[in-house]
Enzyme design. Structure first.
Site, PDB file in Angstrom:
ATOM      1  N   ASP A  38      28.775   6.005   9.081  1.00 26.14           N
ATOM      2  CA  ASP A  38      28.305   7.634   9.236  1.00 26.14           C
ATOM      3  C   ASP A  38      29.356   8.707   8.789  1.00 26.14           C
ATOM      4  O   ASP A  38      29.130   9.783   7.998  1.00 26.14           O
ATOM      5  CB  ASP A  38      27.762   7.850  10.489  1.00 26.14           C
ATOM      6  CG  ASP A  38      26.553   7.103  10.942  1.00 26.14           C
ATOM      7  OD1 ASP A  38      25.934   6.774   9.884  1.00 26.14           O
ATOM      8  OD2 ASP A  38      26.345   6.738  11.773  1.00 26.14           O
ATOM      9  N   SER A  83      -6.480  -7.109  -1.971  1.00 22.33           N
ATOM     10  CA  SER A  83      -6.046  -7.869  -1.278  1.00 22.33           C
ATOM     11  C   SER A  83      -6.170  -9.439  -1.760  1.00 22.33           C
ATOM     12  O   SER A  83      -6.579  -9.461  -2.896  1.00 22.33           O
ATOM     13  CB  SER A  83      -6.556  -7.943   0.045  1.00 22.33           C
ATOM     14  OG  SER A  83      -8.217  -8.027   0.034  1.00 22.33           O
ATOM     15  N   LEU A  84      -5.868 -10.490  -1.090  1.00 23.20           N
ATOM     16  CA  LEU A  84      -5.868 -11.729  -1.756  1.00 23.20           C
ATOM     17  C   LEU A  84      -7.017 -12.537  -0.945  1.00 23.20           C
ATOM     18  O   LEU A  84      -6.998 -12.333   0.417  1.00 23.20           O
ATOM     19  CB  LEU A  84      -4.526 -12.519  -1.660  1.00 23.20           C
ATOM     20  CG  LEU A  84      -3.287 -11.879  -2.498  1.00 23.20           C
ATOM     21  CD1 LEU A  84      -1.684 -12.297  -2.026  1.00 23.20           C
ATOM     22  CD2 LEU A  84      -3.426 -11.996  -3.846  1.00 23.20           C
ATOM     23  N   GLU A 114       5.666 -17.396  -4.429  1.00 22.95           N
ATOM     24  CA  GLU A 114       6.145 -16.140  -3.809  1.00 22.95           C
ATOM     25  C   GLU A 114       5.892 -16.397  -2.432  1.00 22.95           C
ATOM     26  O   GLU A 114       4.993 -16.988  -1.969  1.00 22.95           O
ATOM     27  CB  GLU A 114       6.005 -14.615  -4.196  1.00 22.95           C
ATOM     28  CG  GLU A 114       6.319 -14.417  -5.591  1.00 22.95           C
ATOM     29  CD  GLU A 114       5.747 -13.130  -6.064  1.00 22.95           C
ATOM     30  OE1 GLU A 114       5.167 -12.506  -5.115  1.00 22.95           O
ATOM     31  OE2 GLU A 114       5.629 -12.875  -7.232  1.00 22.95           O
ATOM     32  N   LYS A 116       4.687 -14.784   1.256  1.00 26.22           N
ATOM     33  CA  LYS A 116       3.926 -13.893   1.537  1.00 26.22           C
ATOM     34  C   LYS A 116       4.677 -13.125   2.657  1.00 26.22           C
ATOM     35  O   LYS A 116       4.791 -13.633   3.813  1.00 26.22           O
ATOM     36  CB  LYS A 116       2.532 -14.349   1.957  1.00 26.22           C
ATOM     37  CG  LYS A 116       1.581 -13.374   2.178  1.00 26.22           C
ATOM     38  CD  LYS A 116       0.100 -13.877   2.360  1.00 26.22           C
ATOM     39  CE  LYS A 116      -0.902 -12.969   2.214  1.00 26.22           C
ATOM     40  NZ  LYS A 116      -0.842 -11.472   3.286  1.00 26.22           N
ATOM     41  N   ARG A 137      -0.674   1.484   1.597  1.00 28.85           N
ATOM     42  CA  ARG A 137      -2.059   0.734   0.829  1.00 28.85           C
ATOM     43  C   ARG A 137      -2.956   1.436   1.288  1.00 28.85           C
ATOM     44  O   ARG A 137      -4.222   1.740   0.535  1.00 28.85           O
ATOM     45  CB  ARG A 137      -2.061  -0.673   1.326  1.00 28.85           C
ATOM     46  CG  ARG A 137      -3.274  -1.502   0.723  1.00 28.85           C
ATOM     47  CD  ARG A 137      -2.928  -2.977   0.959  1.00 28.85           C
ATOM     48  NE  ARG A 137      -4.259  -3.611   0.554  1.00 28.85           N
ATOM     49  CZ  ARG A 137      -5.362  -3.859   1.045  1.00 28.85           C
ATOM     50  NH1 ARG A 137      -5.367  -3.693   2.594  1.00 28.85           N
ATOM     51  NH2 ARG A 137      -6.253  -4.555   0.551  1.00 28.85           N
ATOM     52  N   LYS A 289       0.463 -17.337  -7.932  1.00 31.17           N
ATOM     53  CA  LYS A 289      -0.070 -16.195  -9.085  1.00 31.17           C
ATOM     54  C   LYS A 289      -0.226 -16.945 -10.227  1.00 31.17           C
ATOM     55  O   LYS A 289       0.977 -17.692 -10.692  1.00 31.17           O
ATOM     56  CB  LYS A 289       0.694 -14.935  -8.878  1.00 31.17           C
ATOM     57  CG  LYS A 289       0.651 -14.050  -7.790  1.00 31.17           C
ATOM     58  CD  LYS A 289       1.746 -13.001  -7.658  1.00 31.17           C
ATOM     59  CE  LYS A 289       1.670 -12.374  -6.375  1.00 31.17           C
ATOM     60  NZ  LYS A 289       2.897 -11.438  -6.302  1.00 31.17           N
ATOM     61  N   LYS A 313      -1.897 -19.947   3.822  1.00 24.65           N
ATOM     62  CA  LYS A 313      -1.174 -19.500   4.897  1.00 24.65           C
ATOM     63  C   LYS A 313      -0.724 -20.971   5.860  1.00 24.65           C
ATOM     64  O   LYS A 313      -1.441 -21.625   6.068  1.00 24.65           O
ATOM     65  CB  LYS A 313      -1.892 -18.510   5.881  1.00 24.65           C
ATOM     66  CG  LYS A 313      -2.201 -17.153   5.248  1.00 24.65           C
ATOM     67  CD  LYS A 313      -2.384 -16.225   6.565  1.00 24.65           C
ATOM     68  CE  LYS A 313      -2.772 -14.786   5.852  1.00 24.65           C
ATOM     69  NZ  LYS A 313      -3.086 -14.019   6.814  1.00 24.65           N
ATOM     70  N   CYS A 410      13.508  -8.127  46.031  1.00 27.01           N
ATOM     71  CA  CYS A 410      13.913  -7.371  47.132  1.00 27.01           C
ATOM     72  C   CYS A 410      12.786  -7.321  48.138  1.00 27.01           C
ATOM     73  O   CYS A 410      12.724  -6.463  49.138  1.00 27.01           O
ATOM     74  CB  CYS A 410      14.145  -5.698  46.846  1.00 27.01           C
ATOM     75  SG  CYS A 410      12.890  -4.974  46.005  1.00 27.01           S
TER      76      CYS A 410
HETATM   77  S1  IVH Z   1       0.364  -9.852  -4.374  1.00 21.85           S
HETATM   78  C1  IVH Z   1      -3.496  -8.671  -6.456  1.00 21.85           C
HETATM   79  N1  IVH Z   1       2.381 -10.921  -3.230  1.00 21.85           N
HETATM   80  O1  IVH Z   1      -0.463  -9.455   0.969  1.00 21.85           O
HETATM   81  C2  IVH Z   1      -2.099  -9.011  -5.670  1.00 21.85           C
HETATM   82  N2  IVH Z   1       1.054  -9.676  -1.911  1.00 21.85           N
HETATM   83  O2  IVH Z   1      -3.470  -9.920   1.000  1.00 21.85           O
HETATM   84  C3  IVH Z   1      -1.753  -8.591  -4.662  1.00 21.85           C
HETATM   85  N3  IVH Z   1       1.930  -9.477   0.476  1.00 21.85           N
HETATM   86  O3  IVH Z   1      -1.804  -6.255   0.322  1.00 21.85           O
HETATM   87  C4  IVH Z   1      -0.627  -8.662  -3.717  1.00 21.85           C
HETATM   88  N4  IVH Z   1       3.644 -10.772   0.191  1.00 21.85           N
HETATM   89  O4  IVH Z   1       0.580  -6.381   1.261  1.00 21.85           O
HETATM   90  C5  IVH Z   1       1.377 -10.305  -3.277  1.00 21.85           C
HETATM   91  N5  IVH Z   1       4.597 -11.867  -2.419  1.00 21.85           N
HETATM   92  C6  IVH Z   1       3.357 -11.320  -2.203  1.00 21.85           C
HETATM   93  C7  IVH Z   1       3.128 -10.699  -1.085  1.00 21.85           C
HETATM   94  C8  IVH Z   1       1.911  -9.832  -0.984  1.00 21.85           C
HETATM   95  C9  IVH Z   1       2.866 -10.042   0.925  1.00 21.85           C
HETATM   96  C10 IVH Z   1       0.694  -8.822   1.025  1.00 21.85           C
HETATM   97  C11 IVH Z   1       0.464  -7.638   0.452  1.00 21.85           C
HETATM   98  C12 IVH Z   1      -1.035  -7.408   0.079  1.00 21.85           C
HETATM   99  C13 IVH Z   1      -1.455  -8.770   0.962  1.00 21.85           C
HETATM  100  C14 IVH Z   1      -2.724  -9.435   0.224  1.00 21.85           C
END
Ligand code: IVH
Length: 817
Positions: A38, A83-84, A114, A116, A137, A289, A313, A410
């Site tokens: 700092d 979302s996925l 990757e 999650k 988001r 992906k 998951k 106590c």
């Molecule tokens: S790809 C269409 N990669 O998961 C592709 N998402 O359920 C969209 N997330 O909203 C996202 N790790 O917040 C992607 N390695 C990763 C991720 C990831 C976490 C989250 C992200 C997204 C949600 C989708």
């Protein structure tokens, strides 16, 4: 300092600060303390203010925050944040792969795997290399503009430089609070008696929505990026995109892997199943992906999710084990937390022996009976939790758990406030963990900073009646003589139901004999632990003869012990303990009546306190022998060190003292804010709820805690005693220098970004010119200084109330600067 000297110092400071940021974020290491860090930052900020032309947009000083956002603007995303689809099963993953192959008509494709990340999704928009917008988001179509807060995250590039940077691009990723930071914040919160953060994800999302970006800056959020968007980026695959953003300085988790075929995906899943617990953040699965962009396009989307990606998951690992008992912990604020003690079971790489049960509702919800078999899970939370009871395995005749109604520490009757899930012990003034907790907080580094008073010493002082509250600390000085030899722990003592004090046999034998080490005695007693007391002592005499250690004297002393024990055979027998009075009688029998020894050992908890009470003049040799009965003791060095520390703490400024008082919900920042705003404890105490609420960051809970604190006579008395000891209860004159009185009587607010001031500075500046700084728009304001990007709703409100808005220049002219 000349312009060129400043330029080189600024460059050097920036380099150093960037180096430490890099270490922290990339390697999780630190070389300097937060304080030193700092200081570097402060020097940089100061120089850049003196030489504004030297302030570069990418300077690390741009991360300290200071902008206040009352309401976050809603912003539309350039393309939906999707979302996925997700699954917990490998079969469904294989089915996904089959759909991909069918959709493309061949199997010539790559997958990019990757982790999650369990955080908060974020989109960053860059124009001409500059970060212009950071948006959450939200509902996928539009989210909140949290740019000011995101700018404080130290490893997010504010500018991207280099060849071929596209004019417009967007990166998306996940903001998270590293587990280490999460634990640190929670342990600070616990020490301050504040509500704990539930889990790192909520903490990250809460932090992103904070109004004061300088608070965000202190939270050390981090981010992993996993998506690049934009026209004319010139990449055809996801792995190229990831490498590109990595080369531009975006943080990418090194856990990714490009693979071929679903089997390799399954291997990746197995590889990370356990290893993910070593990552700096929570992950709840993996994301799979398609690597090629053309192939992604071919596959396209369903209504909401892409057909080219899916999340797998990991199931939260669960294990079944037996509930052994429930213990109830009493926190610093008196809150009771039930903890389940479990038969050890291995779960997600660690052995679990305990699980939190949160509160009585939770126990009731689960319907736990004594000795039940329960399912434990390790989810996003750090502490494992009990998720279910296996009723099929319940033993017949067991009873449901009955929640305690008295404090385990106590014995005070517990209370439960309306709307609160937790039970509390209301005996704040005398319940030992509450007293200990308050004093620990009082002496802690960020409060009074008395580091010579560690937990063990405080506990010893409380247990032996020297301190009951933090004001008592300052009365220790005249008690030096009594402190000398005070026992640091009471582990070696045991109190029998009649109130009589006992001491461990090993300590007794150690003191009664000479030239035999404590370790030898312990080993002997372990070996002969199966024998009853008298036989044990006979065996010990035999052992002394074998050792040939001062045989007549030592054997004689053990004989004395045997005699005295039989003479007092009416006293209760405790396994491996002997009455302190009996042992002391052997040493002091000629000087004092046994009755007196019995009396004193009922009143006190240590040999030290008994001797103080009896007030005998003892020859040095006898004192030395008796000393062997005691636990580790306070020695002169320790005592003077402690008293020095206590004395030095009186120089702590008001804001630290205020924080040290441990008023519920007053953290460090709030204490600072209140100290500055009111200047003294009297003014703070006299403040009305309205006046308090005018301060930004003060809410109703805090007003309530403050009223509650000041309403208690004990607290006022303690404050008076502290004052009498010279602690600071007002801001030092030099801390609030008076610069003029051009603003006397004026009530002022600044809104939006100012050119010449950070948030704290404008408050100080207004006060230094005699004005009063108010933190919310109200009709009582004389005017508002309108900064850049002042929130539209605030502006509207000001206009409605007829409060004039003036520019920063106009304001400076007003005070003659
Ligand atoms: S790809 C269409 N990669 O998961 C592709 N998402 O359920 C969209 N997330 O909203 C996202 N790790 O917040 C992607 N390695 C990763 C991720 C990831 C976490 C989250 C992200 C997204 C949600 C989708």
């Amino acid at each position: 300092m000349t312009h060129s000297e400043a330029a080189s110092r600024i460059a050097q400071l920036s380099k150093e600060i960037n180096h430490h940021n890099q270490l922290y974020y990339q390697e999780s290491r630190i070389e300097i303390s937060d304080f030193e860090f700092d200081q570097l930052l402060e020097e940089l900020v100061k120089l850049e203010r003196e030489f504004p032309d030297l302030l570069l947009p990418e300077s690390p000083s741009q991360r300290v925050g200071g902008t206040i956002t009352k309401e976050f603007k809603t912003v539309e995303h350039s393309s939906r944040m999707l979302s996925l689809g997700n699954t917990y099963s490998k079969e469904e993953l294989i089915a996904f792969d089959e759909r991909v192959a069918k959709g493309l008509g061949h199997t010539d494709y790559e997958y990019f795997c990757e982790m999650k990340f369990d955080g908060v999704a974020i989109s960053l928009v860059y124009e001409n290399g500059k970060l212009v917008r950071a948006v959450t988001r939200g509902d996928g179509t539009k989210g909140d503009d949290v740019t000011a807060n995101v700018r404080t995250i130290r490893n997010i590039p504010l500018t991207v430089t280099g060849d071929n940077i596209p004019a417009n691009f967007e990166v998306r990723g996940e903001i998270f609070l590293p587990l280490k930071e999460f634990l640190k914040i929670n342990s600070e919160k616990e020490a301050a008696g504040d509500q704990l953060l539930a889990n790192p994800r909520n903490a990250a999302s809460g932090t992103l929505k904070m109004q004061d970006s300088s608070v965000v800056a202190k939270r050390r959020l981090n981010c992993y990026f996993y998506q690049l968007l934009g026209e004319e980026i010139g990449v055809n695959t996801h792995d190229e995109a990831i490498h590109l953003i990595e080369s531009w300085g975006f943080n990418v988790s090194p856990t990714y892997k490009k693979v071929r075929g679903i089997d390799e995906v399954l291997e990746y899943i197995e590889e990370w199943r356990e290893k993910r617990f070593t990552l700096p953040l929570d992950t709840d699965g993996i994301v799979l992906k398609i690597n090629g962009y053309d192939q992604r396009e071919e596959l396209g989307f369903t209504a909401k999710i892409p057909r080219w990606a899916i999340a797998y998951k990991y199931k939260a690992e669960s294990a079944e084990t037996e509930l052994l008992s429930i213990t109830y912990q009493v926190g610093r604020t008196g809150a009771i937390t039930p903890v389940a003690n479990l038969a050890p079971v291995s779960l997600a790489g660690t052995t679990v022996k305990r699980a939190s049960l949160h509160n009585a509702n939770e126990i009731e919800r689960l319907g736990i009976h004594e000795g039940d078999f329960v399912a434990v899970e390790k989810g996003g939370e750090i502490i494992p939790k009990i998720t279910a009871v296996t009723t099929e395995r319940r033993r017949p005749g067991t009873l449901p758990i009955r929640y305690i109604d008295r404090c385990p520490e106590c014995n005070t009757e517990l209370i439960r406030k309306d709307g609160e899930a937790k039970h509390y012990c209301p005996n704040a003034a005398a319940c030992p963990p509450q007293v200990l907790g308050r004093i620990e907080h009082f002496v802690s580094k960020r409060a009074m900073d008395i580091d010579s008073l560690g937990t063990e010493r405080i506990r010893a002082l409380i247990d032996q009646g020297f301190i009951r509250n933090y004001a008592d600390i300052f009365d220790l000085e005249p008690k030096q003589a009594e402190l000398l030899g005070l026992e640091m722990s009471q582990d070696q003592y045991e109190r029998e139901v009649s109130g009589l004090l006992y001491i461990s046999l090993e300590k007794a034998l150690f003191a009664l004999t000479e030239t035999i080490s404590f370790k030898q005695i312990q080993d002997f007693l372990t070996e002969f632990s199966h024998l009853p007391l008298r036989e044990k002592l006979r065996e010990f005499q035999a052992q002394i003869r074998i050792w040939k250690k001062k045989v007549p004297a030592n054997v004689g002393m053990v004989e004395y012990l045997l005699e005295h024990l039989s003479r007092n055979a009416d006293l209760t027998k405790l396994e491996d303990y002997v009455p302190v009075a009996v042992v002391l009688e052997i040493f002091l029998g000629r000087r004092i009546e046994f009755e007196q020894l019995l009396e004193a050992s009922k009143k006190h908890g240590t040999v030290h306190m008994i001797l103080l009470d009896l007030n005998l003049e003892l020859p040095a040799e006898l004192s030395e022998r008796i000393k062997k009965l005691k636990a580790n003791t306070f020695q002169e060095g320790v005592i003077s060190n402690m008293l020095e520390g206590i004395k030095a703490s009186k120089a702590q400024p008001f804001e630290k003292v205020l924080f040290a008082l441990g008023i519920r919900n007053i953290g460090e920042n709030t204490a600072q804010l209140l100290a500055k705003h009111f200047g003294s404890i009297e003014k703070l105490q006299a403040a009305t709820a309205e006046q308090l609420l005018e301060i930004n960051g003060v809410g109703e809970t805090l007003v309530f805690s403050m009223q509650e604190f000041f309403a208690q006579a004990e607290n006022l008395e303690i404050i008076n005693r502290l004052k009498a000891h010279g602690l600071k209860f007002e801001i030092e004159q030099s801390e609030s220098k008076q610069l003029g009185n051009a603003l006397t009587g004026k009530r002022i607010l600044a809104s939006g970004k100012l050119q010449n001031f950070k948030r704290d500075e404008i408050v100080d500046f207004v006060q230094a010119h005699g004005g009063q700084y108010i933190s919310s728009v109200s009709k009582n304001l004389d005017f508002i200084i309108e900064g850049e990007e002042m929130g539209p709703s605030k502006k509207e409100k000001a206009q409605k109330l007829g409060v004039p808005l003036i520019s920063e220049e106009e304001f400076l002219r007003m005070v003659g600067e």
